[in-house]
Design a protein around this motif. Structure first.
Motif, mmCIF file in Angstrom:
data_model
loop_
_atom_site.group_PDB
_atom_site.id
_atom_site.type_symbol
_atom_site.label_atom_id
_atom_site.label_comp_id
_atom_site.label_asym_id
_atom_site.label_seq_id
_atom_site.Cartn_x
_atom_site.Cartn_y
_atom_site.Cartn_z
ATOM 1 N N TRP A 37 0.834 -1.206 0.000
ATOM 2 C CA TRP A 37 0.000 0.000 0.000
ATOM 3 C C TRP A 37 0.865 1.251 0.000
ATOM 4 C CZ3 TRP A 37 -0.333 3.060 4.602
ATOM 5 C CH2 TRP A 37 -1.207 4.145 4.517
ATOM 6 N N VAL A 93 -4.768 -3.479 -3.337
ATOM 7 C CA VAL A 93 -4.279 -3.112 -2.025
ATOM 8 C C VAL A 93 -5.305 -3.300 -0.926
ATOM 9 C CG1 VAL A 93 -3.277 -1.235 -0.686
ATOM 10 C CG2 VAL A 93 -2.676 -1.490 -3.064
ATOM 11 N N SER A 100 -6.352 2.501 4.276
ATOM 12 C CA SER A 100 -5.210 1.602 4.308
ATOM 13 C C SER A 100 -5.707 0.171 4.483
ATOM 14 C CB SER A 100 -4.296 1.991 5.478
ATOM 15 O OG SER A 100 -5.020 1.975 6.691
#
Length: 183
Positions: free
Chosen positions: A14, A182, A132
């Motif tokens: 990421w 991701v 994230s």
């Protein structure tokens, strides 16, 4: 439950594809490339243990030179999966900075898989600037922020550029970066 190795690998991917790849944080490349960014995992599912881990890492970071470790990402793969719980936990993390005497020394930037800015719809693409693979507490040194940034106008410009970049992405580009690869 993610293993520590997988959590670090996914977070590193990421960082490289999104944060550095899209230049979301133009100040991150140099410390990352020079090995001054520490990625560490708190595997616990208990908030108290996460807070203790943060305290331990702040204490250690306070004794290490910026030339050795400039910033730390505390990855939390097994706790705080609910964004509202995470957001509430950030208040506790900020109090820890004050109680530990680290206010003005460190600051915490927040990243979460379901990150949502206040007054922004959950599905707004601009939320992805702070999304994230796992909940993350990013500990930054105030001295490096001041040295690199200088003033709040620079930060505001970075934020505006990031939001514009996300809005201008095609659906395919967005999907490739944030859905398939991701997050």
């Amino acid at each position: 439950m993610a293993t520590q190795k997988i959590a670090i690998e996914r977070t590193q991917a990421w960082l490289e594809r999104v944060v550095l790849g899209l230049n979301f944080c133009p100040f991150a490349r140099a410390p990352y490339k020079s090995g001054r960014v520490e990625l560490t995992v708190c595997p616990s599912s208990k908030e108290e243990v996460v807070l203790e881990s943060l305290h331990q890492h702040l204490t250690e970071l306070d004794t290490i030179s910026e030339s050795v470790c400039e910033t730390l990402l505390l990855i939390i793969p097994n706790a705080l999966s609910d964004f509202y719980d995470y957001n509430h936990f950030l208040d506790r993390a900020e109090r820890l900075l004050v109680q530990g005497g680290w206010e003005g020394v460190f600051q915490i930037a927040s990243f979460h898989p379901d990150y949502q800015f206040a007054d922004v719809a959950a599905n707004d693409v601009t939320n992805y600037t702070n999304r994230s693979p796992y909940p993350i507490l990013h500990v930054l040194r105030e001295s490096s922020i001041t040295r690199v940034v200088g003033n709040d106008a620079v930060i505001e410009q970075v934020i505006e550029n990031n939001q514009r970049l996300l809005r201008e992405m095609t659906q395919e580009q967005f999907k490739r970066l944030f859905v398939d690869e991701v997050l």
